[in-house]
Design an enzyme around this catalytic site. Structure first.
Site, mmCIF file in Angstrom:
data_model
loop_
_atom_site.group_PDB
_atom_site.id
_atom_site.type_symbol
_atom_site.label_atom_id
_atom_site.label_comp_id
_atom_site.label_asym_id
_atom_site.label_seq_id
_atom_site.Cartn_x
_atom_site.Cartn_y
_atom_site.Cartn_z
ATOM 1 C CD GLU A 3 -3.004 -1.308 2.024
ATOM 2 O OE1 GLU A 3 -3.462 -0.211 2.372
ATOM 3 O OE2 GLU A 3 -3.568 -2.378 2.277
ATOM 4 C CE LYS A 50 -3.093 1.055 -3.195
ATOM 5 N NZ LYS A 50 -4.043 -0.003 -3.552
ATOM 6 N NE ARG A 256 -8.233 -6.307 -3.039
ATOM 7 C CZ ARG A 256 -7.287 -5.413 -2.784
ATOM 8 N NH1 ARG A 256 -7.240 -4.297 -3.464
ATOM 9 N NH2 ARG A 256 -6.379 -5.641 -1.876
#
Ligand SMILES: [Zn+2]
Length: 278
Positions: A3, A50, A256
């Site tokens: 992350e 990221k 997710r």
């Protein structure tokens, strides 16, 4: 899982060994040398969310995104690798160091201003930057009031850097159900959520292992040997606050896995009902 904090940590480790150095060898998958970068001096190593951006003095910048499984490794120059070199997504070699990243997405940005590249220009403010423009983040988050807050937090166009770990953790700390429509989250709470994500991520830059517990004031300190997250990756285990069984589901546009406490993070409707009943 990489992350914003892990990418910033990588940049911190690489910077002193790469910036100002001449790239003696650069290879991408397939092991062909990247002629445009070989012999170039590294001007800067920047991060945005990221994304990691390697800027040479001349020539194209390289953008690296670690995706879900990417990692960086350091090798001793001249030492034989146990795995084929072509399995690396990118290899950067100076006189003193060899760095390689695996299972990453690497792209050379041909434009004069890499930050204007289509891959970066859509990104929201970087939460790891010292003075984040939270008003801008909140305005972007509110664009579609029906979207679940869990999906909004992961949207890199709203704010760059938050992945699934921080999204799950901040929603637990803020006692918000992941599927709450963002329009039902008051702007102050929304601002607080992003500020919280920024604090948790900053606390983990440079850390060997990511720990989200015990960072917020009022939370008991984290002790080695105890879980490092409140809810992320802990579905089926007891909630650290109320001991209810943590629930998980594959939700949102990105599908997710989201983990939350059904009691501490009630659905908006449920919260109203329980308040009405008491
Ligand atoms: Zn709970």
């Amino acid at each position: 899982m990489p992350e914003g904090d892990s990418v910033a940590s990588v940049a911190e480790r690489l910077r002193p060994r790469l910036v100002g150095e001449v790239l003696r060898d650069v290879r991408t998958r397939g092991d062909a040398p990247v002629i445009a970068l070989v012999g170039q001096r590294v001007l800067a190593l920047e991060t945005h969310g990221k994304h990691l951006l390697l800027r040479p003095e001349h020539g194209p910048s390289a953008r690296v995104h670690l995706g879900m499984y990417g990692r960086w490794r350091r090798f001793e120059p001249g030492v034989r690798w146990r795995r084929p070199r072509r399995t690396a997504s990118l290899i950067l070699a100076t006189d003193a160091h060899v760095f390689a990243c695996f299972r990453a997405h690497v792209e050379l940005l041909r434009g004069a201003l890499p930050e204007r590249d289509p891959s970066l220009v859509h990104l929201g403010p970087d939460l790891l930057v010292e003075a984040v423009d939270l008003e801008r983040v909140v305005a972007r988050a509110q664009l579609d009031p029906q979207r679940p807050i869990g999906s909004v937090l992961l949207d890199q166009r709203v704010a760059a850097g938050i992945g699934n770990v921080y999204a799950n953790e901040v929603l637990f700390l803020a006692r918000l159900a992941p599927h709450t429509p963002v329009g039902e989250v008051p702007p102050d709470a929304l601002r607080g959520l992003y500020a919280l994500a920024a604090r948790l991520m900053r606390a983990n830059v440079g850390a060997r292992r990511r720990v989200t517990r015990g960072i917020e004031a009022g939370e008991p300190p984290w002790r080695p040997g105890t879980p490092r997250t409140y809810v992320y990756g802990r579905a089926g285990r007891p909630c650290p606050r109320c001991a209810a069984t943590l629930r998980s589901a594959r939700r949102g546009e990105l599908k997710r896995v989201t983990t939350w406490c059904p009691r501490c993070q009630p659905e908006p409707g449920e919260a109203t009902n329980s308040r009405g009943a008491s």
